[in-house]
Design a protein around this motif. Sequence first.
Motif: not given
Length: 325
Positions: A16-30
Amino acid sequence: MNIIDLHCDVLARMHKAKGKISFKDSTDLDVTYEKLKQGGVLIQAFAIFISPSIKSDQKFQAALDQIHYFYTEVIGKTPNMIALKSWDDFDRLKKGQIGAFLTLEGVDCIGNDIQKLSILRELGVLSIGLTWNNANLAADGVEEERGAGLTAFGKEVIQFCNENNILSDVSHLSEKAFWDVLDLTHFPIASHSNSKTICDHPRNLTDEQATHLFKKNGLIHVIYNPPFVTEQDSATISDLITHIDHFCSLGGVGQIGLGSDFDGISEKVIGLEDASMHPALINELLIRYSEDEVKGFAYKNFLDRRPGRKAVPQYYSGEGVFFQR
């Protein structure tokens, strides 16, 4: 304690974010690499979920896009994340590594082309649920009013799973489809479901369903979504454990696991808001259950019943393999 979590929706969030989320340490991900480390989650399943809003002719590409994010963002940018593409790979993890594998939540993306499942299997999919909540060409989901079971194509999908050592996930199926799958599958699992006796939600399982899953050597992984946990306004860890208690009372103590649904839920269990907080759940379980039983819930029950498992589970199959006895 080591944890295997059978469901999260990180890939759908990334898509949904077209890959613009960091899996390593994003505060937007649980679920992130850092939160998995903090929470002791050493194997995480990543669902491929295609929104019903995506046009039919774009759904398979959307699935491939999510797999792309899995390999480039989840695996590619975090060296200690290891892709598990076969059940034997689970025994090869070394200390300090976190395993990750793909699951498919609904076969909408393949249309009526069973060969597309072969592609997804080659790319690492180890568990397949026929539907999300809606109906498709394979079966009806739990929110489809007609409540029909498997189609002829759906039976082909289950046969494909049986022949390829793939789990058949019943979590989102209509009740009729659930029974049809249970009749045919060699490897049943409910990757993220709770007890309907404890919380009367359509996505939860009746005692009859749970009992027959256990009789067929299947697994039930409890979900942390508050509306599936309690009919009250908020849910606690104790409320979640009530579902484990109930499944144990049905004879499932050796067939219960965890399936958070993190990044796919908007409400959270108090004290269990993201993957870093799993120790709070484990600590409360240890108050009520023996250490061996809690190890079962956390990881061992799943390892013991995965397709193609060794006769004796290989928790120490190589130097540094992390699983505890």
